[in-house]
Design a protein around this motif. Structure first.
Motif, mmCIF file in Angstrom:
data_model
loop_
_atom_site.group_PDB
_atom_site.id
_atom_site.type_symbol
_atom_site.label_atom_id
_atom_site.label_comp_id
_atom_site.label_asym_id
_atom_site.label_seq_id
_atom_site.Cartn_x
_atom_site.Cartn_y
_atom_site.Cartn_z
ATOM 1 N N ASP A 303 29.104 -47.303 -11.847
ATOM 2 C CA ASP A 303 29.866 -48.082 -12.826
ATOM 3 C C ASP A 303 29.773 -49.581 -12.545
ATOM 4 O O ASP A 303 29.774 -50.390 -13.481
ATOM 5 C CB ASP A 303 31.333 -47.634 -12.829
ATOM 6 C CG ASP A 303 31.518 -46.245 -13.416
ATOM 7 O OD1 ASP A 303 30.641 -45.807 -14.191
ATOM 8 O OD2 ASP A 303 32.523 -45.592 -13.088
ATOM 9 N N ALA A 304 29.698 -49.953 -11.285
ATOM 10 C CA ALA A 304 29.655 -51.368 -10.928
ATOM 11 C C ALA A 304 28.370 -52.047 -11.385
ATOM 12 O O ALA A 304 28.323 -53.284 -11.497
ATOM 13 C CB ALA A 304 29.821 -51.524 -9.417
ATOM 14 N N LEU A 305 27.338 -51.275 -11.659
ATOM 15 C CA LEU A 305 26.065 -51.848 -12.117
ATOM 16 C C LEU A 305 26.074 -52.188 -13.602
ATOM 17 O O LEU A 305 25.201 -52.931 -14.071
ATOM 18 C CB LEU A 305 24.919 -50.861 -11.849
ATOM 19 C CG LEU A 305 24.554 -50.578 -10.390
ATOM 20 C CD1 LEU A 305 23.570 -49.426 -10.308
ATOM 21 C CD2 LEU A 305 23.962 -51.826 -9.744
ATOM 22 N N GLN A 306 27.029 -51.665 -14.364
ATOM 23 C CA GLN A 306 26.988 -51.774 -15.819
ATOM 24 C C GLN A 306 27.610 -53.092 -16.290
ATOM 25 O O GLN A 306 28.518 -53.628 -15.664
ATOM 26 C CB GLN A 306 27.729 -50.601 -16.463
ATOM 27 C CG GLN A 306 27.368 -49.245 -15.885
ATOM 28 C CD GLN A 306 25.868 -49.002 -15.779
ATOM 29 O OE1 GLN A 306 25.119 -49.239 -16.728
ATOM 30 N NE2 GLN A 306 25.418 -48.524 -14.622
ATOM 31 N N THR A 307 27.095 -53.610 -17.425
ATOM 32 C CA THR A 307 27.597 -54.852 -18.017
ATOM 33 C C THR A 307 27.704 -54.696 -19.532
ATOM 34 O O THR A 307 27.099 -53.796 -20.121
ATOM 35 C CB THR A 307 26.656 -56.035 -17.720
ATOM 36 O OG1 THR A 307 25.408 -55.827 -18.422
ATOM 37 C CG2 THR A 307 26.396 -56.184 -16.230
ATOM 38 N N ASP A 308 28.457 -55.604 -20.159
ATOM 39 C CA ASP A 308 28.524 -55.621 -21.624
ATOM 40 C C ASP A 308 27.147 -55.829 -22.232
ATOM 41 O O ASP A 308 26.832 -55.296 -23.302
ATOM 42 C CB ASP A 308 29.462 -56.735 -22.101
ATOM 43 C CG ASP A 308 30.929 -56.379 -21.937
ATOM 44 O OD1 ASP A 308 31.228 -55.222 -21.587
ATOM 45 O OD2 ASP A 308 31.771 -57.274 -22.171
ATOM 46 N N GLN A 309 26.319 -56.627 -21.580
ATOM 47 C CA GLN A 309 24.994 -56.930 -22.117
ATOM 48 C C GLN A 309 24.110 -55.682 -22.146
ATOM 49 O O GLN A 309 23.333 -55.476 -23.088
ATOM 50 C CB GLN A 309 24.331 -58.040 -21.281
ATOM 51 C CG GLN A 309 24.938 -59.417 -21.489
ATOM 52 C CD GLN A 309 26.344 -59.540 -20.898
ATOM 53 O OE1 GLN A 309 26.665 -58.891 -19.886
ATOM 54 N NE2 GLN A 309 27.176 -60.378 -21.516
ATOM 55 N N VAL A 310 24.223 -54.846 -21.115
ATOM 56 C CA VAL A 310 23.468 -53.592 -21.098
ATOM 57 C C VAL A 310 23.939 -52.691 -22.238
ATOM 58 O O VAL A 310 23.131 -52.116 -22.976
ATOM 59 C CB VAL A 310 23.637 -52.879 -19.734
ATOM 60 C CG1 VAL A 310 23.103 -51.452 -19.795
ATOM 61 C CG2 VAL A 310 22.921 -53.658 -18.641
ATOM 62 N N VAL A 311 25.260 -52.567 -22.396
ATOM 63 C CA VAL A 311 25.817 -51.757 -23.486
ATOM 64 C C VAL A 311 25.325 -52.266 -24.832
ATOM 65 O O VAL A 311 24.890 -51.498 -25.701
ATOM 66 C CB VAL A 311 27.355 -51.775 -23.449
ATOM 67 C CG1 VAL A 311 27.934 -51.059 -24.671
ATOM 68 C CG2 VAL A 311 27.863 -51.130 -22.172
ATOM 69 N N ASN A 312 25.391 -53.567 -25.010
ATOM 70 C CA ASN A 312 25.044 -54.146 -26.299
ATOM 71 C C ASN A 312 23.572 -53.960 -26.637
ATOM 72 O O ASN A 312 23.214 -53.703 -27.787
ATOM 73 C CB ASN A 312 25.395 -55.637 -26.319
ATOM 74 C CG ASN A 312 25.384 -56.215 -27.713
ATOM 75 O OD1 ASN A 312 26.068 -55.707 -28.598
ATOM 76 N ND2 ASN A 312 24.606 -57.262 -27.924
ATOM 77 N N ALA A 313 22.705 -54.099 -25.646
ATOM 78 C CA ALA A 313 21.274 -53.925 -25.888
ATOM 79 C C ALA A 313 20.983 -52.515 -26.389
ATOM 80 O O ALA A 313 20.227 -52.324 -27.347
ATOM 81 C CB ALA A 313 20.485 -54.212 -24.610
ATOM 82 N N LEU A 314 21.593 -51.526 -25.748
ATOM 83 C CA LEU A 314 21.369 -50.150 -26.172
ATOM 84 C C LEU A 314 21.920 -49.904 -27.567
ATOM 85 O O LEU A 314 21.239 -49.341 -28.429
ATOM 86 C CB LEU A 314 22.022 -49.183 -25.187
ATOM 87 C CG LEU A 314 21.977 -47.727 -25.651
ATOM 88 C CD1 LEU A 314 20.588 -47.161 -25.481
ATOM 89 C CD2 LEU A 314 22.999 -46.879 -24.911
ATOM 90 N N TYR A 315 23.165 -50.317 -27.801
ATOM 91 C CA TYR A 315 23.805 -50.010 -29.079
ATOM 92 C C TYR A 315 23.099 -50.713 -30.237
ATOM 93 O O TYR A 315 22.918 -50.136 -31.308
ATOM 94 C CB TYR A 315 25.282 -50.414 -29.039
ATOM 95 C CG TYR A 315 26.098 -49.784 -30.140
ATOM 96 C CD1 TYR A 315 26.445 -48.439 -30.084
ATOM 97 C CD2 TYR A 315 26.514 -50.528 -31.248
ATOM 98 C CE1 TYR A 315 27.188 -47.845 -31.098
ATOM 99 C CE2 TYR A 315 27.258 -49.933 -32.264
ATOM 100 C CZ TYR A 315 27.590 -48.599 -32.177
ATOM 101 O OH TYR A 315 28.312 -48.007 -33.181
ATOM 102 N N ALA A 316 22.663 -51.938 -30.014
ATOM 103 C CA ALA A 316 21.938 -52.657 -31.063
ATOM 104 C C ALA A 316 20.614 -51.980 -31.372
ATOM 105 O O ALA A 316 20.211 -51.846 -32.540
ATOM 106 C CB ALA A 316 21.708 -54.105 -30.638
ATOM 107 N N GLY A 317 19.920 -51.519 -30.324
ATOM 108 C CA GLY A 317 18.650 -50.843 -30.556
ATOM 109 C C GLY A 317 18.814 -49.528 -31.278
ATOM 110 O O GLY A 317 17.962 -49.124 -32.058
#
Length: 473
Positions: A303-317
């Motif tokens: 969990d500590a590795l995850q960021t909003d930017q990672v989430v956003n990149a996936l969801y946008a794609g």
């Protein structure tokens, strides 16, 4: 717990640095930075084969996460569904390295002609000894794919599913109807290799595809690969109910998953199929250790590795929606309305949009969606604990939803799966949830999805009607 209904176990993978649109490859427990090495996959498959998993499933797509046509920084630095290799090219090597493990690969219905699918999967079924499965998809990251293939615009969601339906039908017309049983004589005294009268032309004129000709691949052990499908939108469920033998149901809440399972079985029955003959599975990311405390610590490291930017990149794609550009305090529908025209929303990743739009009370806010997807991405149920706790939870999920099993989505591959094989699978066997000896034979026979001769499509499957009439003696 309840009566010991056997569970099916697959493993979800992709030939890329990690799965699920999350970040894990930098962690010491992960070896997926070696995704381009053949030895990595050979060792991985051998481990799953020996442990008794039913199949190794490869997701695949020509698409990848983009924002307004560009690669987001988080996509590139984090390796979020980019880069990715073609998994179909490694399957023969994995088959040679294993004895019984099923091998399932994703292949889109919108990028080529069904005769190509029939030829590829017929060949793979021969080379794997009948252990091949086809995950039927209409594509992902559709805006990216449209640009790569020189299309002016992505195909509408409904049109993609209509095309997929026709694509699968024509592929099965070739695989089931192109050759009769007994067409291969291989008689050196004749010499006669094939019986010409048992090889048939396929003529088809559809809305999206047409063909006239012969399939060059002789009948393989299964003829048709085991058919998998993963769409949870209404068109996706209809496609699954008609064609799929194994369906991956999106894991959200227990109640919603149970409703989706029941709905797909209902649609299959309406299509004239035995609803109980379809295997329904959902994703599950399992973190298990000798103690629940150690498992929780391992999960916290992920969990500590995850960021909003990672989430956003996936969801946008996946959906075309840039969450970080929206008002984080508003529910998704209101945030989209206020933002105005932000691109081709709703023509791709529809399941991942509708589940937030249809939630009670107007649905979660954009901020809550980011938090919900953080560390989860496209993954299914999240299960953490010791062997007993994990087994309890998997049994509970199966019993309450009607699922037949789980597609394990490792956080740190393949280490998580080695832990699962060592700690959880013996416990599930003790409870009667897994067989003492793993199945052998074709993938269809192992999954119990076939007709009385086990290797072939069931007689109530729509593909069975394409078989040539049986000749009298």
């Amino acid at each position: 717990m309840s009566s010991a209904r056997p569970l099916r176990l697959g493993v979800f993978e992709a030939m890329q640095p990690q799965v699920g649109g999350t970040l894990s490859w930098p962690h010491p427990r992960s070896q997926t930075h070696r995704f381009a090495e053949l030895d990595f996959w050979l060792d991985y498959a051998r481990m799953l084969d020996a442990a008794g998993f039913d199949f190794l499933f490869f997701a695949d797509s020509y698409g990848f996460p983009t924002l307004r046509g560009e690669l987001p920084e988080a996509t590139v630095t984090g390796g979020v569904n980019f880069p990715i290799l073609d998994p179909m090219l490694v399957l023969s090597a994995l088959a040679a390295a294993t004895e019984r493990l099923g091998l399932v690969v994703t292949s889109s219905t919108g990028l080529d002609h069904p005769i190509q699918a029939a030829r590829r999967f017929g060949t793979l079924d021969h080379l794997t000894g009948g252990r091949i499965g086809w995950n039927v998809v209409t594509g992902s990251s559709q805006n990216t794919i449209a640009g790569l293939f020189g299309q002016d615009r992505m195909t509408d969601h409904a049109d993609r599913y209509a095309m997929a339906d026709e694509y699968v039908e024509l592929t099965l017309r070739y695989l089931e109807g192109g050759w009769e049983d007994g067409a291969v004589l291989a008689d050196p005294t004749g010499p006669v290799l094939l019986d010409r009268d048992r090889i048939h032309r396929v003529d088809f004129e559809g809305t999206h595809f047409r063909t006239s000709g012969f399939l060059s691949v002789p009948p393989s052990p299964q003829r048709t690969p085991v058919l998998f499908q993963a769409g949870t939108s209404t068109p996706g469920r209809n496609l699954a109910a008609r064609w799929a033998e194994c369906v991956f149901v999106q894991a959200t809440t227990v109640e919603q998953t149970a409703a989706n399972v029941a709905d797909i079985r209902r649609r299959a029955a309406e299509a004239g199929r035995d609803p109980e003959a379809i295997t329904l599975m959902s994703g599950a990311s399992v973190t298990v250790a000798a103690t629940a405390e150690r498992a929780a610590a391992q999960r916290a490291e992920f969990d500590a590795l995850q960021t909003d930017q990672v989430v956003n990149a996936l969801y946008a794609g996946n959906t075309g929606i840039d969450l970080l550009s929206l008002d984080p305090t508003l529910p998704l529908a209101q945030a989209l309305e206020r933002a105005g025209d932000i691109g081709p929303v709703g023509q791709m990743g529809r399941s991942n949009i509708e589940r937030f739009l249809s939630a009670p009370g107007g649905g979660p806010t954009v901020r809550e969606i980011l938090d919900d997807l953080r560390g989860k991405g496209t993954r299914g149920f999240q299960v953490t604990g010791d062997a007993v706790g994990v087994s309890d939870r998997l049994e509970e999920l199966a019993d309450r939803t009607g699922l037949d099993g789980f597609l394990l989505e490792p956080l740190f591959a393949p280490t998580d799966l080695a832990d699962f094989a060592e700690l959880v699978m013996p416990e599930l066997r003790r409870r009667g949830r897994l067989p003492e000896q793993a199945g052998t034979g074709t993938l269809r026979a192992q999954l119990g999805a076939g007709s009385p001769d086990a290797d072939r499509l069931r007689d109530d499957h729509p593909g069975a009607r394409f078989r040539p009439a049986v000749r009298s003696a």
